[in-house]
Design a protein around this motif. Structure first.
Motif, PDB file in Angstrom:
ATOM      1  N   CYS A  40     -60.537 -54.517  -2.678  1.00  0.00           N
ATOM      2  CA  CYS A  40     -60.777 -55.558  -3.687  1.00  0.00           C
ATOM      3  C   CYS A  40     -59.457 -56.226  -4.084  1.00  0.00           C
ATOM      4  O   CYS A  40     -58.440 -55.566  -4.230  1.00  0.00           O
ATOM      5  CB  CYS A  40     -61.450 -54.948  -4.911  1.00  0.00           C
ATOM      6  N   THR A  41     -59.484 -57.554  -4.223  1.00  0.00           N
ATOM      7  CA  THR A  41     -58.267 -58.322  -4.501  1.00  0.00           C
ATOM      8  C   THR A  41     -57.793 -58.151  -5.937  1.00  0.00           C
ATOM      9  O   THR A  41     -56.601 -58.086  -6.200  1.00  0.00           O
ATOM     10  CB  THR A  41     -58.549 -59.832  -4.264  1.00  0.00           C
ATOM     11  N   SER A  42     -58.741 -58.117  -6.862  1.00  0.00           N
ATOM     12  CA  SER A  42     -58.344 -58.128  -8.259  1.00  0.00           C
ATOM     13  C   SER A  42     -59.236 -57.198  -9.084  1.00  0.00           C
ATOM     14  O   SER A  42     -60.117 -57.645  -9.818  1.00  0.00           O
ATOM     15  CB  SER A  42     -58.430 -59.566  -8.785  1.00  0.00           C
ATOM     16  N   PRO A  43     -59.018 -55.881  -8.977  1.00  0.00           N
ATOM     17  CA  PRO A  43     -59.915 -54.947  -9.659  1.00  0.00           C
ATOM     18  C   PRO A  43     -59.822 -55.053 -11.182  1.00  0.00           C
ATOM     19  O   PRO A  43     -58.804 -55.474 -11.725  1.00  0.00           O
ATOM     20  CB  PRO A  43     -59.422 -53.583  -9.189  1.00  0.00           C
ATOM     21  N   ALA A  88     -63.029 -58.766   0.105  1.00  0.00           N
ATOM     22  CA  ALA A  88     -63.676 -57.449   0.180  1.00  0.00           C
ATOM     23  C   ALA A  88     -64.997 -57.443  -0.579  1.00  0.00           C
ATOM     24  O   ALA A  88     -66.024 -57.029  -0.050  1.00  0.00           O
ATOM     25  CB  ALA A  88     -62.742 -56.381  -0.379  1.00  0.00           C
ATOM     26  N   CYS A  89     -64.981 -57.895  -1.838  1.00  0.00           N
ATOM     27  CA  CYS A  89     -66.208 -57.874  -2.632  1.00  0.00           C
ATOM     28  C   CYS A  89     -67.220 -58.871  -2.086  1.00  0.00           C
ATOM     29  O   CYS A  89     -68.424 -58.637  -2.164  1.00  0.00           O
ATOM     30  CB  CYS A  89     -65.906 -58.144  -4.106  1.00  0.00           C
ATOM     31  N   ALA A 467     -53.047 -52.816   0.241  1.00  0.00           N
ATOM     32  CA  ALA A 467     -52.746 -53.521   1.492  1.00  0.00           C
ATOM     33  C   ALA A 467     -53.014 -52.592   2.677  1.00  0.00           C
ATOM     34  O   ALA A 467     -53.559 -53.014   3.699  1.00  0.00           O
ATOM     35  CB  ALA A 467     -51.298 -53.991   1.498  1.00  0.00           C
ATOM     36  N   GLN A 468     -52.658 -51.324   2.502  1.00  0.00           N
ATOM     37  CA  GLN A 468     -52.907 -50.343   3.564  1.00  0.00           C
ATOM     38  C   GLN A 468     -54.406 -50.142   3.768  1.00  0.00           C
ATOM     39  O   GLN A 468     -54.889 -50.074   4.899  1.00  0.00           O
ATOM     40  CB  GLN A 468     -52.226 -49.009   3.191  1.00  0.00           C
ATOM     41  N   VAL A 469     -55.148 -50.087   2.660  1.00  0.00           N
ATOM     42  CA  VAL A 469     -56.611 -49.935   2.744  1.00  0.00           C
ATOM     43  C   VAL A 469     -57.215 -51.095   3.532  1.00  0.00           C
ATOM     44  O   VAL A 469     -58.025 -50.903   4.431  1.00  0.00           O
ATOM     45  CB  VAL A 469     -57.241 -49.862   1.324  1.00  0.00           C
ATOM     46  N   ARG A 470     -56.761 -52.309   3.196  1.00  0.00           N
ATOM     47  CA  ARG A 470     -57.291 -53.496   3.887  1.00  0.00           C
ATOM     48  C   ARG A 470     -56.957 -53.439   5.374  1.00  0.00           C
ATOM     49  O   ARG A 470     -57.795 -53.712   6.226  1.00  0.00           O
ATOM     50  CB  ARG A 470     -56.699 -54.770   3.287  1.00  0.00           C
TER      51      ARG A 470
END
Ligand SMILES: [Zn+2]
Ligand SMILES: [Zn+2]
Ligand SMILES: [Zn+2]
Length: 487
Positions: A40-43, A88-89, A467-470
């Motif tokens: 997610c970009t902006s949790p 992501a969302c 960033a690693q997750v993405r």
């Protein structure tokens, strides 16, 4: 006792923060929290607690406090539908939309599987012309032909969809059409029922008693900045998706009725400033049968895929911006009321009412002119209800990108509930492993909670982890596509 690292020589704020997080007592939990956000970009950052107590024993069965997190807060996904805001969302939203549409076509998720035998159509409704635009006609063989400007445009040419003669283009008509598109759709659905009854020689009452029509639609922007709708239309029996429609409710009847309803659905808009306008559909529309067996061109999965894709796009297809242009302090009015009750020029926007000058927007001239027109029409009292300032960045169209009739299939909320229930079940399983008391039928559990919004976004160190997750997710996706991992 761990000795804190000397951070003076670590230059990047992200790295410095990451080292700080690594020095908290539970770095595994830090990474787990970020991993759960799936890129997610902006949790959303929350502060608060949830406590569940057993009322008979007054014992706390489970409790969660954000204070106990290593970073002192709970992070949840932003849930934004738009790909331009949070890829992501929006992927998750697209997946949910896909399942929702698919269930309405093939059954599943509490929808009867027999719906696949009901007449079903994929309908595309477009806007009429408001003046000639640059286009890319093709021959029957698919070869591009020149546009009426004389040029043969490339497939991704920015001028496609923009007016040939901007000074003669009906911008007011175009913006008002977008602003009424939702209402025109509603009228279309009413007229569809009427047209069907007429075509079949029945009364409306008799038709309604024997047949239900359900819809799921999604809006998409064309390059010319006008929305069009893609919709799944399905015939059901009198009790909805569980009952078969009567034999006379065929796809052919549906096709005829759609054509009639498109022709007849009209709205009249009257204004001293722009005259009388008839809001109607364009002549170009499509009604395709959705094939039940997957042997035709348009399968259930294909249609669901289209709809899901459109649902995550905003007005991006029209090359506009994805944020409101209304100046917040003055709500677009350009003035604020001073303590004396008199109007003071709004200092934030210098009286324009706009959050940013329209001339500075990084958009094409055509989109800018649509926005300007929406803004100008927004000053007219007869159009106040259209909230054209608020929707200027959407070129007049006021949202509701996807909608469906209640009978169509499951809801997005229901899909989210399923996911939540799954998560709860997982937490439950973890609790059993930790041999804590398990709920049974004889206990009365009461849950109390209190949550407040803190902020949005990651800490710089968490941003690196995200960033690693993405990266990992993209990598996994690629392996799946190459067949190296099971899909
Ligand atoms: Zn998000
Ligand atoms: Zn052209
Ligand atoms: Zn202002």
């Amino acid at each position: 006792m761990r000795r804190p690292l000397d951070l003076r020589h670590v230059i990047s704020p992200g790295l410095r923060d990451l080292v700080e997080l690594a020095n908290t007592d539970n770095f595994d939990r830090v990474t787990e929290q970020v991993r759960d956000l799936r890129g997610c970009t902006s949790p959303v950052n929350l502060h608060g607690w949830t406590i569940t107590t057993d009322q008979t024993t007054n014992q706390v069965v489970r409790s969660y406090r954000s204070e106990d997190e290593p970073s002192g807060r709970l992070l949840t996904t932003c849930g934004n539908r738009r790909a331009s805001r949070c890829p992501a969302c929006s992927r998750l939203y697209a997946a949910d939309t896909y399942h929702l549409i698919k269930a309405g076509l093939s059954g599943g998720k509490n929808v009867a599987e027999t719906v696949r035998d009901h007449p079903r159509a994929f309908v595309t409704l477009t806007a009429p012309s408001f003046g000639p635009v640059h286009n890319r006609p093709t021959t029957d063989a698919g070869k591009p032909r020149p546009c009426s400007c004389g040029e043969t445009h490339a497939q991704d040419a920015p001028e496609l969809g923009t007016p040939l003669r901007p000074a003669h283009y009906d911008y007011s008509g175009a913006v008002l059409w977008n602003a009424h598109a939702g209402a025109l759709w509603a009228r279309f659905t009413t007229y569809l029922r009427r047209a069907l009854a007429e075509h079949l020689g029945m009364t409306q009452k008799a038709l309604n008693a024997a047949l239900r029509i359900s819809f799921a639609k999604v809006a998409e922007y064309q390059q010319r900045g006008l929305v069009h709708f893609h919709a799944v239309v399905r015939f059901d029996g009198p009790d909805g998706h569980t009952t078969a429609p009567p034999a006379w409710a065929t796809f052919d009847a549906l096709q005829v009725a759609v054509g009639l309803a498109i022709e007849r659905a009209r709205l009249i808009v009257e204004s001293d400033a722009v005259g009388e306008r008839v809001i109607r559909w364009g002549d170009r529309f499509k009604v395709d049968q959705i094939s039940a067996l997957g042997d035709g061109e348009l399968t259930d999965a294909k249609v669901a895929g289209y709809v899901a894709k459109y649902a995550t796009k905003n007005a991006e297809g029209a090359g506009t911006v994805d944020r409101t242009l209304v100046c917040r302090p003055c709500a677009g009015r350009g003035y604020v009321r001073g303590p004396d009750g008199f109007r003071d020029l709004c200092e934030d926007c210098d009286g324009t009412g706009q959050a940013e000058p329209l001339t500075n927007l990084a958009v094409q001239q055509h989109a800018r002119q649509m926005i300007r027109t929406a803004w100008a029409l927004g000053h007219l009292p007869e159009f106040a209800h259209l909230k054209l300032w608020k929707w200027a960045h959407m070129l007049g169209f006021r949202g509701h990108f996807s909608s469906k009739s209640r009978a169509y299939s499951t809801t997005l909320g229901a899909l989210r509930d399923v996911r939540r229930a799954w998560r709860t079940a997982q937490a439950e399983a973890a609790r059993v492993r930790a041999s804590l008391p398990v709920d049974d039928e004889n206990t009365t559990l009461v849950t109390a909670s209190s949550w407040t919004y803190l902020s949005s976004g990651y800490r710089p160190g968490e941003e690196l982890l995200a960033a690693q997750v993405r990266h990992d997710r993209v990598h996994t996706e690629r392996l799946k596509q190459e067949g190296l991992l099971p899909a």
